[in-house]
Motif scaffolding. Sequence first.
Motif, short mmCIF file in Angstrom:
data_model
loop_
_atom_site.label_atom_id
_atom_site.label_comp_id
_atom_site.label_asym_id
_atom_site.label_seq_id
_atom_site.Cartn_x
_atom_site.Cartn_y
_atom_site.Cartn_z
N VAL A 1 -2.31 -8.85 3.77
CA VAL A 1 -0.85 -8.83 3.30
C VAL A 1 -0.09 -7.51 3.38
N VAL A 2 -0.81 -6.58 2.88
CA VAL A 2 -0.36 -5.22 2.96
C VAL A 2 -0.02 -4.55 4.19
N LEU A 3 -1.07 -5.07 5.18
CA LEU A 3 -0.80 -4.42 6.35
C LEU A 3 0.48 -5.29 7.36
N TYR A 4 0.39 -6.55 7.12
CA TYR A 4 1.17 -7.37 7.76
C TYR A 4 2.59 -8.18 7.40
N TYR A 5 2.90 -7.89 6.08
CA TYR A 5 3.96 -8.15 5.33
C TYR A 5 4.80 -7.34 4.68
N SER A 6 6.07 -7.70 4.14
CA SER A 6 6.71 -6.85 3.43
C SER A 6 6.34 -6.35 2.12
N THR A 7 6.86 -5.56 1.27
CA THR A 7 6.52 -5.39 0.01
C THR A 7 6.93 -6.68 -0.97
N GLU A 8 8.05 -7.30 -0.53
CA GLU A 8 8.51 -8.35 -1.29
C GLU A 8 7.49 -9.59 -1.01
N ALA A 9 6.98 -9.57 -0.03
CA ALA A 9 6.20 -10.88 0.44
C ALA A 9 4.83 -10.51 -0.29
N TRP A 10 4.35 -9.12 -0.31
CA TRP A 10 2.99 -8.82 -1.06
C TRP A 10 3.21 -9.17 -2.65
N VAL A 11 4.36 -8.79 -3.18
CA VAL A 11 4.67 -8.98 -4.63
C VAL A 11 4.70 -10.64 -4.86
N SER A 12 5.21 -11.40 -4.04
CA SER A 12 5.24 -12.78 -4.13
C SER A 12 3.79 -13.34 -3.82
N PHE A 13 2.82 -12.58 -2.71
CA PHE A 13 1.52 -13.02 -2.73
C PHE A 13 0.83 -12.93 -3.95
N LYS A 14 1.04 -11.62 -4.84
CA LYS A 14 0.27 -11.32 -6.05
C LYS A 14 0.77 -12.42 -7.16
N VAL A 15 1.87 -13.01 -7.14
CA VAL A 15 2.22 -14.13 -7.93
C VAL A 15 1.43 -15.31 -7.74
N TRP A 16 1.65 -15.91 -6.24
CA TRP A 16 1.02 -17.04 -5.98
C TRP A 16 -0.32 -17.01 -5.53
N GLY A 17 -0.89 -15.66 -5.33
CA GLY A 17 -2.22 -15.47 -5.15
C GLY A 17 -3.20 -15.77 -6.43
N TYR A 18 -2.64 -15.62 -7.48
CA TYR A 18 -3.45 -16.21 -8.66
C TYR A 18 -4.12 -17.55 -8.46
N VAL A 19 -3.72 -18.45 -7.48
CA VAL A 19 -4.49 -19.39 -7.18
C VAL A 19 -5.91 -19.33 -7.05
N PHE A 20 -6.33 -18.12 -6.24
CA PHE A 20 -7.44 -17.72 -5.78
C PHE A 20 -8.55 -17.55 -6.91
N PRO A 21 -7.97 -16.74 -7.56
CA PRO A 21 -9.16 -16.38 -8.93
C PRO A 21 -9.09 -17.68 -9.82
N LEU A 22 -8.04 -18.47 -9.93
CA LEU A 22 -8.11 -19.55 -10.84
C LEU A 22 -9.10 -20.42 -10.18
N THR A 23 -9.09 -20.81 -8.92
CA THR A 23 -9.77 -21.95 -8.25
C THR A 23 -11.29 -21.41 -8.48
N PHE A 24 -11.34 -20.12 -8.17
CA PHE A 24 -12.97 -19.53 -8.21
C PHE A 24 -13.40 -19.70 -9.51
#
Length: 184
Positions: free
Chosen positions: A137-160
Amino acid sequence: MKTLLDFLPFLLFFGAFKLFDIYVGTAVLMAATALQMFVVYRMDGRLQTMQKITLLLVLVFGTLTLALHDERFIKWKPTVLYAAMSIALAVALWGMGKNVLKLMLGGQLELPDRIWHRLTIAWVGYTAFMAAINAYVVLYYSTEAWVSFKVWGYVFPLTFLIAQGFYIAPHIKSGDVPHDGASQ
């Protein structure tokens, strides 16, 4: 209370990023993480190793971000943290014959050695995955997208964590369920 405390620095970072920019968000994240660790230290009388490492990385990468006015540092912090965790767990398990998860949690949770071994392998894979996906995400997306990924990316640790809970549940003795003292 502790769960809210765990998410508070990120929530404040997200709010500051949305209201201002990545640099204000980074400064807020640094201050909030330092405050969070102070509160945890006051509550528990100590910080766990991962808490110390997280604080150190937030402060170092945050300082570099602000001093050099380069957002890449704060964006790469999760990759460095997850990769370091994956490498440390793998080296300890396969290189030194030590199960770090069992060493850290074995006093709170009694599980068969084979379950500790499988959990550690799962954590090696999970942390490697999280390092890789953050890097992508850092390499291929904007900072705005990275921050959004950090928000919605919480699905990964919760699922795990939920899957991990289901996996170990059959192996927990009824008296071994860890608690924080609030649910007695």
